[in-house]
Design an enzyme around this catalytic site. Structure first.
Site, mmCIF file in Angstrom:
data_model
loop_
_atom_site.group_PDB
_atom_site.id
_atom_site.type_symbol
_atom_site.label_atom_id
_atom_site.label_comp_id
_atom_site.label_asym_id
_atom_site.label_seq_id
_atom_site.Cartn_x
_atom_site.Cartn_y
_atom_site.Cartn_z
ATOM 1 N N HIS A 184 54.520 51.311 49.533
ATOM 2 C CA HIS A 184 53.725 52.417 48.981
ATOM 3 C C HIS A 184 52.620 52.905 49.915
ATOM 4 O O HIS A 184 51.934 53.868 49.617
ATOM 5 C CB HIS A 184 53.132 52.031 47.614
ATOM 6 C CG HIS A 184 52.084 50.974 47.663
ATOM 7 N ND1 HIS A 184 52.383 49.638 47.714
ATOM 8 C CD2 HIS A 184 50.728 51.051 47.669
ATOM 9 C CE1 HIS A 184 51.261 48.938 47.751
ATOM 10 N NE2 HIS A 184 50.231 49.779 47.729
ATOM 11 N N HIS A 185 52.421 52.218 51.076
ATOM 12 C CA HIS A 185 51.448 52.727 52.061
ATOM 13 C C HIS A 185 52.121 53.297 53.298
ATOM 14 O O HIS A 185 51.469 53.529 54.314
ATOM 15 C CB HIS A 185 50.465 51.621 52.471
ATOM 16 C CG HIS A 185 49.456 51.313 51.409
ATOM 17 N ND1 HIS A 185 48.489 52.221 51.020
ATOM 18 C CD2 HIS A 185 49.278 50.217 50.637
ATOM 19 C CE1 HIS A 185 47.753 51.687 50.049
ATOM 20 N NE2 HIS A 185 48.212 50.470 49.795
ATOM 21 N N LYS A 187 47.752 41.978 46.408
ATOM 22 C CA LYS A 187 46.283 41.853 46.490
ATOM 23 C C LYS A 187 45.803 40.503 45.963
ATOM 24 O O LYS A 187 44.650 40.128 46.172
ATOM 25 C CB LYS A 187 45.613 42.982 45.696
ATOM 26 C CG LYS A 187 45.568 44.284 46.478
ATOM 27 C CD LYS A 187 44.661 45.289 45.825
ATOM 28 C CE LYS A 187 44.621 46.579 46.635
ATOM 29 N NZ LYS A 187 44.006 47.659 45.871
ATOM 30 N N HIS A 234 48.236 43.294 52.120
ATOM 31 C CA HIS A 234 48.674 43.166 50.727
ATOM 32 C C HIS A 234 50.042 43.816 50.503
ATOM 33 O O HIS A 234 50.813 43.379 49.655
ATOM 34 C CB HIS A 234 47.637 43.768 49.750
ATOM 35 C CG HIS A 234 47.710 45.256 49.610
ATOM 36 N ND1 HIS A 234 47.091 46.126 50.477
ATOM 37 C CD2 HIS A 234 48.349 46.037 48.709
ATOM 38 C CE1 HIS A 234 47.337 47.370 50.097
ATOM 39 N NE2 HIS A 234 48.094 47.339 49.025
ATOM 40 N N HIS A 252 52.999 47.329 42.391
ATOM 41 C CA HIS A 252 52.868 47.712 43.806
ATOM 42 C C HIS A 252 51.737 46.984 44.535
ATOM 43 O O HIS A 252 51.835 46.702 45.716
ATOM 44 C CB HIS A 252 52.731 49.242 43.962
ATOM 45 C CG HIS A 252 51.386 49.797 43.610
ATOM 46 N ND1 HIS A 252 51.013 50.056 42.314
ATOM 47 C CD2 HIS A 252 50.322 50.149 44.388
ATOM 48 C CE1 HIS A 252 49.785 50.548 42.312
ATOM 49 N NE2 HIS A 252 49.342 50.617 43.551
ATOM 50 N N ASP A 253 50.667 46.657 43.825
ATOM 51 C CA ASP A 253 49.538 45.995 44.496
ATOM 52 C C ASP A 253 49.481 44.491 44.221
ATOM 53 O O ASP A 253 48.439 43.868 44.440
ATOM 54 C CB ASP A 253 48.216 46.639 44.034
ATOM 55 C CG ASP A 253 47.808 47.795 44.943
ATOM 56 O OD1 ASP A 253 48.365 47.903 46.062
ATOM 57 O OD2 ASP A 253 46.936 48.595 44.533
#
Ligand SMILES: [Fe+2]
Length: 413
Positions: free
Chosen positions: A329-330, A277, A302, A273-274
């Site tokens: 996811h945000h 980044k 990101h 998910h990240d």
């Protein structure tokens, strides 16, 4: 009408009734006994033939069924079930050769349950079959010195007879052993040997595919885990974050009754998910304290970058939603999240789950500029966000999982 004449008429009638292939054999046989003997001979031959045809058509059907299954566990169970029936045996076992550990791992199908056992590769009749690659017919195992009574002792079963056949891969290596135990009538014969060899060749092709599939799956999973660890290592404050978020997400999903492929897809999306980044500057990512607006935008980007990176991966159809799930996811159900400001059901369910796990892990983790939030405070923060930031159903499932698993874990730390 005399007796002979009546018999002759009966014989004529039967000749007319029966197909020529059968009536031809009657010849001049006219007495009732002659006819009966002739017909019962044909019928018993026919019965044997019917059994053979039945077994062969079952074998063909099994071949088709096996070719449609790629999941190793499902495939093994299918082979076990079918071989037990086809071979008219009480039990069937498949051993897979684990070369590295020099062991045979197996699944046994009984009428009642599935038992898993492991054996050294060089022991017993099974080991002899795996090493010689030869079929072994054992009508009386207890008089065979190679027979390893340990399995009987461990499982409480009495082996009366058995047939053990090797399973070959296309490079002529033995990949496993198929074994049937206790024929329901008599002992295994030459025909059974031929049948198990045929069944074994069908099973081998499917097993080889399933083993390959399993190896690929394992490789993919380890690759994603390494990627997740690499992402977390880039951010000095979030060591182990992706792995923890994934664990919590899977826990929530299981509480919600999600399983199978959907769960697998969610797990991979959690790990990745990240990944966006990677594109965030270290000076921004590692900056302690408040970020200015430009830095905030840069870091929020990101989520979109996660999508940009993952959409380039040619995921199979069953994993195709990973970029979508991971990159949202945000998002908040209120529509105030990013990158797309999606609302409620527009946000993929997997993203709604990861979102809760992500926030909980972030607030309960150590940061140099603040202490980790205690369990109860973090829980009430998540609960307060239900209906605004989070999907209330996900929050309910999260609470059940967190109370059961996370509370104890956090207090132990
Ligand atoms: Fe994130």
């Amino acid at each position: 009408m005399g007796k002979d004449e009546a018999a002759e008429r009966l014989a004529d009638f039967i000749r007319e009734m029966l197909p020529e292939s059968i009536s031809k054999g009657l010849g001049q046989k006219n007495s009732a006994e002659d006819i009966r003997n002739h017909l019962s001979g044909i019928f018993s031959e026919n019965e044997q033939l019917q059994i053979k045809v039945g077994r062969l058509s079952e074998l063909i059907e099994i071949g088709y069924m096996l070719s449609g299954e790629v999941r190793l566990d499902n495939l093994l169970l299918l082979i076990l079930e079918k071989s037990k029936r086809l071979m008219n045996a009480e039990r069937s076992t498949i051993y897979l050769v684990d070369k590295e550990r020099e062991r045979l791992r197996s699944i046994i199908a009984t009428d009642l349950e599935i038992i898993r056992i492991e054996l050294p590769i060089d022991q017993g009749i099974t080991g002899a079959c795996a090493q010689s690659g030869k079929i072994i017919n054992t009508p009386d195992p207890y008089s065979d010195s190679r027979f390893d009574k340990k399995v009987d002792i461990e499982t409480g079963y009495v082996t009366k007879n058995m047939l053990t056949a090797p399973l070959w891969d296309k490079h002529n290596k033995v990949i496993g052993v198929m074994q049937v135990l206790n024929k329901r009538e008599g002992t295994f014969d030459k025909e059974d040997e031929r049948l198990i060899t045929l069944l074994g060749s069908f099973a081998s092709v499917s097993l080889e595919n399933a083993l390959l599939y399993e190896a690929q799956e394992k490789m993919l999973e380890m690759f994603f885990e390494s990627l997740a660890a690499a992402i977390d290592a880039k951010d000095p404050y979030t060591a182990g974050h992706s792995a923890r978020v994934t664990e919590i997400s899977v826990g929530i999903a299981e509480e919600m009754g999600i399983g199978g492929n959907e769960l697998r897809e969610l797990r991979y999306a959690g790990l990745l998910h990240d990944i966006g980044k990677i594109g965030v500057r270290d000076s921004v990512l590692g900056k302690p304290g408040r970020l200015d607006e430009a830095e905030m935008h840069h870091i929020q980007d990101h989520a979109h970058q996660t999508f940009e990176i993952l959409r380039r991966i040619p995921f199979t159809e069953s994993l195709a939603r990973i970029p979508d799930i991971a990159s949202h996811h945000h998002e908040k159900v209120s529509g105030k999240g990013y990158p797309d400001g999606l609302v409620w059901e527009e946000v993929p369910l997997g993203s709604r789950i990861i979102c809760v796990a992500d926030v909980f892990d972030a607030v309960t983790s150590n940061r140099p500029y603040r202490d980790p939030m205690p369990f109860d405070k973090a829980m009430s923060l998540v609960e307060k966000g239900a209906g605004e930031d989070f999907d209330p159903e996900v929050v309910v499932a999260f609470k059940r999982y967190a109370e059961r698993v996370l509370r104890g874990k956090m207090s132990a730390e």
